[in-house]
Design a protein around this motif. Structure first.
Motif, PDB file in Angstrom:
ATOM      1  N   GLY A   1       0.796  -1.229   0.000  1.00 43.88           N
ATOM      2  CA  GLY A   1       0.000   0.000   0.000  1.00 43.88           C
ATOM      3  C   GLY A   1       0.827   1.277   0.000  1.00 43.88           C
ATOM      4  N   TRP A   2       2.148   1.151   0.213  1.00 39.99           N
ATOM      5  CA  TRP A   2       3.008   2.334   0.186  1.00 39.99           C
ATOM      6  C   TRP A   2       3.963   2.156  -0.991  1.00 39.99           C
ATOM      7  N   GLU A   3       3.573   2.762  -2.099  1.00 41.28           N
ATOM      8  CA  GLU A   3       4.232   2.426  -3.361  1.00 41.28           C
ATOM      9  C   GLU A   3       4.493   3.631  -4.248  1.00 41.28           C
ATOM     10  N   LEU A   4       5.384   3.411  -5.191  1.00 36.87           N
ATOM     11  CA  LEU A   4       5.699   4.439  -6.183  1.00 36.87           C
ATOM     12  C   LEU A   4       5.990   3.757  -7.512  1.00 36.87           C
ATOM     13  N   SER A   5       5.435   4.305  -8.587  1.00 35.05           N
ATOM     14  CA  SER A   5       5.825   3.811  -9.904  1.00 35.05           C
ATOM     15  C   SER A   5       5.984   5.003 -10.842  1.00 35.05           C
ATOM     16  N   TRP A   6       6.649   4.798 -11.947  1.00 35.33           N
ATOM     17  CA  TRP A   6       6.910   5.908 -12.859  1.00 35.33           C
ATOM     18  C   TRP A   6       6.923   5.437 -14.297  1.00 35.33           C
ATOM     19  N   GLU A   7       6.778   6.411 -15.191  1.00 36.68           N
ATOM     20  CA  GLU A   7       6.846   6.120 -16.618  1.00 36.68           C
ATOM     21  C   GLU A   7       7.336   7.372 -17.332  1.00 36.68           C
ATOM     22  N   PHE A   8       8.347   7.232 -18.160  1.00 35.28           N
ATOM     23  CA  PHE A   8       8.787   8.379 -18.959  1.00 35.28           C
ATOM     24  C   PHE A   8       7.831   8.531 -20.128  1.00 35.28           C
ATOM     25  N   GLN A   9       7.307   9.747 -20.302  1.00 29.55           N
ATOM     26  CA  GLN A   9       6.374  10.006 -21.414  1.00 29.55           C
ATOM     27  C   GLN A   9       6.780  11.295 -22.100  1.00 29.55           C
ATOM     28  N   GLY A  10       7.427  11.197 -23.238  1.00 28.63           N
ATOM     29  CA  GLY A  10       7.865  12.395 -23.977  1.00 28.63           C
ATOM     30  C   GLY A  10       8.802  13.233 -23.128  1.00 28.63           C
ATOM     31  N   GLU A  11       8.416  14.483 -22.948  1.00 29.45           N
ATOM     32  CA  GLU A  11       9.258  15.423 -22.190  1.00 29.45           C
ATOM     33  C   GLU A  11       8.908  15.438 -20.707  1.00 29.45           C
ATOM     34  N   GLU A  12       8.092  14.437 -20.295  1.00 32.88           N
ATOM     35  CA  GLU A  12       7.670  14.387 -18.894  1.00 32.88           C
ATOM     36  C   GLU A  12       7.947  13.019 -18.282  1.00 32.88           C
ATOM     37  N   ILE A  13       7.915  12.993 -16.954  1.00 39.89           N
ATOM     38  CA  ILE A  13       7.910  11.716 -16.245  1.00 39.89           C
ATOM     39  C   ILE A  13       6.636  11.700 -15.407  1.00 39.89           C
ATOM     40  N   VAL A  14       5.912  10.590 -15.516  1.00 43.49           N
ATOM     41  CA  VAL A  14       4.647  10.458 -14.790  1.00 43.49           C
ATOM     42  C   VAL A  14       4.875   9.570 -13.574  1.00 43.49           C
TER      43      VAL A  14
ATOM     44  N   THR B   1      -1.576  10.630  -9.063  1.00 44.43           N
ATOM     45  CA  THR B   1      -0.657  10.557 -10.206  1.00 44.43           C
ATOM     46  C   THR B   1      -0.427  11.973 -10.732  1.00 44.43           C
ATOM     47  N   PHE B   2       0.787  12.222 -11.150  1.00 46.16           N
ATOM     48  CA  PHE B   2       1.140  13.565 -11.628  1.00 46.16           C
ATOM     49  C   PHE B   2       2.316  13.472 -12.582  1.00 46.16           C
ATOM     50  N   ALA B   3       2.477  14.528 -13.377  1.00 49.38           N
ATOM     51  CA  ALA B   3       3.589  14.564 -14.332  1.00 49.38           C
ATOM     52  C   ALA B   3       4.511  15.724 -13.987  1.00 49.38           C
ATOM     53  N   LEU B   4       5.802  15.472 -14.134  1.00 50.49           N
ATOM     54  CA  LEU B   4       6.804  16.524 -13.948  1.00 50.49           C
ATOM     55  C   LEU B   4       7.596  16.654 -15.243  1.00 50.49           C
ATOM     56  N   PRO B   5       7.986  17.882 -15.610  1.00 44.88           N
ATOM     57  CA  PRO B   5       8.853  18.025 -16.788  1.00 44.88           C
ATOM     58  C   PRO B   5      10.201  17.356 -16.516  1.00 44.88           C
TER      59      PRO B   5
END
Ligand code: HEM
Length: 182
Positions: A41-54, A131-135
């Motif tokens: 239940g305490w987790e983090l995942s990510w995905e590179f998408q174009g000029e952002e990381i989600v 969920t959020f995206a950062l440049p």
């Protein structure tokens, strides 16, 4: 060999072992692929998408959830994203920067910019997921540059139940090294 020298050698070896064990990284954290699980239940995942990381972050709380990157010491100089779902179901989110070992302030209040883009947020059964995206490169001095394949010190923390704010101290926090693979 003289007893004194023997003791010295044993002490040096012990010190080395302690330094290694005290390296600041938590044990038993599962990192696999683009996913980190500190506890169920305490987790983090990510995905590179174009000029952002989600990023998708989840924690067992009805209060704030946060991740931070690359502190110089403790919480200092890390780039944070803190978020919570408020009582009307809206996501409140803030980018912060570590102003001291245990303090942080919003990028905006420090003269920087808020570059985070909220994608979704929900609070259900005592669990908060945002969920959020950062440049990849915001150009803000209070952010980090994300490069696929690079290793970052990632801080993860969450506040107590009901901490719908950016200031209550964490109920749990950890620090780990994560290679942000593409
Ligand atoms: C929201 C307000 C916050 C307050 C008032 C706060 C306060 C503190 C305090 C007093 C400590 C030292 C005592 C302890 O170890 O618990 C600490 C340590 C720590 N905090 Fe925070 N914190 C906040 C937010 C955060 C956030 C958002 C993160 C990460 C996403 C974080 C990560 C950590 C870590 C990893 C440590 C241990 C540092 C070390 O010992 O190397 N904190 N914090």
């Amino acid at each position: 060999m003289k007893t004194g020298i023997k003791i010295l050698i044993v002490l040096m070896v012990l010190q080395g072992a302690l330094l290694f064990a005290g390296g600041g990284q938590e044990e038993a954290v599962e990192v696999s692929g683009r996913h980190v699980e500190v506890e169920p239940g305490w987790e983090l995942s990510w995905e590179f998408q174009g000029e952002e990381i989600v990023f998708a972050m989840a924690a067992p709380t009805t209060g704030w959830v946060s991740i931070g990157f690359n502190p110089s010491r403790m919480m200092s100089e890390a780039a944070y994203v803190l978020a919570y779902v408020d009582s009307s179901g809206e996501v409140q989110i803030r980018e912060d920067y570590g102003t001291g070992n245990t303090t942080h302030a919003s990028d905006i209040s420090l003269g920087g910019t808020q570059d985070v883009r909220v994608l979704s947020g929900k609070q259900e059964d005592g669990q908060t997921e945002i969920t959020f995206a950062l440049p990849l490169d915001s150009g803000d001095q209070f952010d980090v540059v994300f490069t696929p394949g690079e290793t970052y010190v990632v801080l993860m923390a969450y506040g107590p139940d009901g901490s719908d704010n950016f200031t209550s101290r964490h109920r749990s926090r950890t620090s780990l090294e994560v290679q942000l693979i593409r």
